[in-house]
Structures are given as C-alpha cells and as structure tokens.
Design an enzyme around this catalytic site. Sequence first.
Site, PDB file in Angstrom:
ATOM      1  N   CYS A 162      29.250 -27.090  13.737  1.00 15.93           N
ATOM      2  CA  CYS A 162      28.190 -26.187  13.291  1.00 15.93           C
ATOM      3  C   CYS A 162      27.736 -25.216  14.373  1.00 15.93           C
ATOM      4  O   CYS A 162      27.336 -24.091  14.061  1.00 15.93           O
ATOM      5  CB  CYS A 162      27.009 -26.975  12.729  1.00 15.93           C
ATOM      6  SG  CYS A 162      25.995 -27.854  13.937  1.00 15.93           S
ATOM      7  N   ASP A 163      27.806 -25.607  15.638  1.00 21.20           N
ATOM      8  CA  ASP A 163      27.407 -24.708  16.723  1.00 21.20           C
ATOM      9  C   ASP A 163      28.164 -23.388  16.684  1.00 21.20           C
ATOM     10  O   ASP A 163      27.652 -22.337  17.087  1.00 21.20           O
ATOM     11  CB  ASP A 163      27.675 -25.332  18.101  1.00 21.20           C
ATOM     12  CG  ASP A 163      27.373 -26.801  18.214  1.00 21.20           C
ATOM     13  OD1 ASP A 163      27.444 -27.514  17.204  1.00 21.20           O
ATOM     14  OD2 ASP A 163      27.105 -27.262  19.336  1.00 21.20           O
ATOM     15  N   ALA A 164      29.409 -23.470  16.210  1.00 25.93           N
ATOM     16  CA  ALA A 164      30.280 -22.300  16.199  1.00 25.93           C
ATOM     17  C   ALA A 164      29.685 -21.145  15.405  1.00 25.93           C
ATOM     18  O   ALA A 164      29.993 -19.976  15.670  1.00 25.93           O
ATOM     19  CB  ALA A 164      31.648 -22.657  15.625  1.00 25.93           C
TER      20      ALA A 164
END
Length: 374
Positions: A162-164
């Site tokens: 999800c950080d991406a």
Amino acid sequence: MTQHFSAQRRVWTLALASTAATALLPTRLAWSQDVLAPAAVLATLERVADWQLANPSRHRPDDWTQAVGYTGFMALAGVSRNPAYRAAMVRMGESNGWKLGPNFYHADDHIVGQTYAELAMQLREPRMIAPMRAHFDSILANPRTGTLDFKVKGNQDRWSWCDALFMAPPAWLRLTAATGDERYAEFALREWWVTSDYLYDRQEHLYYRDSNAFDQREANGRKVFWGRGNGWVIGGLVRVLQYLPAAHPARPRFEQQYREMATRILALQQPDGLWRSSLLDPASYPMKESSGSALYTYALAWGVNNALLDRAAFEPAVRKAWTALAANVDPDGRLTHVQPIGLAPKVFDAQATEVYGVGAFLLAGSEVFRLAHR
C-alpha cells in the site's frame, strides 16, 4: 516539450489553481492564538524544517525516506516566504542529476520524481524531468504484468504494497502535468485500481499493507490495518487528486474512495487527537505516532480546503490532530514519536525521528496553515 509547459500543462493543473487562489481567504472561523494560529503554524513548520536541514538524514539522497521529506519541503515552500526551502530542493536535484532511484520498477525509487516535476513546472526547466521521462517511457514500453502476491519474487515490480500508492502514482500524474503527455497519468490510474482491487477492504474502507496481512489478526482479533500504511494511501489519494482535472472521467471514483477512507479515518482518531500504529487495535500499541497521524492530518485538511469534506465534521479533527502533532516537536525543532521504517504496527521509542515523518508533518502543517486562513 516547451509548448507543454504552457497550454497543455494548464489543463492538468486547473484543479491546483483554484486551491492557490483560495489559500489565503479571510478567516471564517475563529482560530485561537496558540499553536493553531497561522503565524504559529508557520513558525512550527519552519522550526522543524530548519532542524531537518541542519541534521540531514543518512539515507541516500534519492531514497524514498528522503523523497517523502522533499514533498514536505516543497509544500512548505508554497506557504513560506523563506526561499531556502525550495533552493535546498533544487540543490538536491542537481546533486542527483535529476535521476530517479536505482531500482528501475520499484515505486519507492519513483517518489523523488514528484519533487523534480514540481520544480520543473515552477521554474520552467524541462531538463529537470528529462531523465525521469526517459525512465517512465521505458517502463511504458516494458510494463510488468505479474502477480501482486507479496510472497512471490519480483512482485515489487508492481505496486503490490500500500505504501507504493503514495510513492509512485503522484509522480506519474505530475509528469503528465509537466509534459501534457497523458500516457503517464493513464498508466498510474490504471495501476492504482489494480492495487486497490487487491489490497482494499471494502467493508473496513482501509488497505492491507500487503498480501501477508490478509490472514493476520491483532491481539483483539481484529484485522491488521497499519496506521502509517493507510496514511500513505490517503495521502497518495490527495496527491493524485491534486493533479487530476475536475472533468477527468476517473476523478469521481478517486473522490469516492478518498471520502470513504476519510470518513473511516475520522472515526478512528484517538481521544488525544492522534492515530495509533494499529488502527483497529490501538490498545496494543498505545504510543503516540507522528508520521501516520501527520499523513491523516494532511489528507483531512486538504479535503476541507478543497471542499471535498464537510468542514463542520472534519475541521475539529484537524485542529485536534495538529495540536497533538505540534506537541511532539521538541523546542529545537526535532519531531519525535515517528515509527521507524517498517511494514506493520510496532512498538517503538518515543524519541524516534525520521525524515519521512518530517515530510508528512510539513505536508500536514502547510494544509493546516491554509485552513487557518480560510
């Protein structure tokens, strides 16, 4: 490319123009003369930024940790009269040769391009995005189509965590804004929904960090939704929406997800104004956390400033959050209570700091500053 820095770019930055035009409107609600007053907000931002510049991170200059910091410095440069902050970003870009990070497909090594593109548009310098454009052109010519399963080798060639969504898509949208070439935005929008379809829990309106979290549970039996991880996503939504024109056919879907997440995040704010590293099991991780909390403050304040969120419902939460975040700043400007690098809820030292936490704090404070003027 020069013509793209005029007519075509104006199409893609129309949404930002309205934000800039209303950033300093007269105050409609009384903001007390304390940490919430505009001058105090700006003073806190500059104190934190000055501390970071005087105490630089040891991560490589094109690393994601540093690049999140750069996003904050660019936001601060938009509200501060001090030219030092943007000048520091130009020096950084020149030192990097305006290149992205070394891992070709990896989202973490694309985020520095957000700052390059913003500088290129502000200073009308196409050379600042030339390496980035060649890099992204090569990705478009050779896209990855593999699994997002985090257990599979090579899966991080796609946005499988999800950080991406904070790191990469906003860089691709900004490159379209800088060049007028819509292929970059089309790629980012398409890949966003591939990741969302995989990691977004439609019942909880939150994102799993990656596929490893699907079957994990907290001590209280709830699903594991990492605080900063969801901060990356809602912050990424903001940074996509900033450069997604109001009339773009993809915008309603992004706005819907943004409002869903904002409403859920609002309900998960803790009594002290911050969020915990585990969103659904705060009792197991009771320590304050600055980086995820700053990302939420940024996202909610931006939504109020741009009339995507109801002011009466969300402004009190923003005010409470900023007051709590400001209390995590030492007198010398050092931001504390930043969860170290990781991928899940974690217990950590209250004195921990990191440049990405500073970047999130500067993003948040810049929007709070604008909100205080509205």
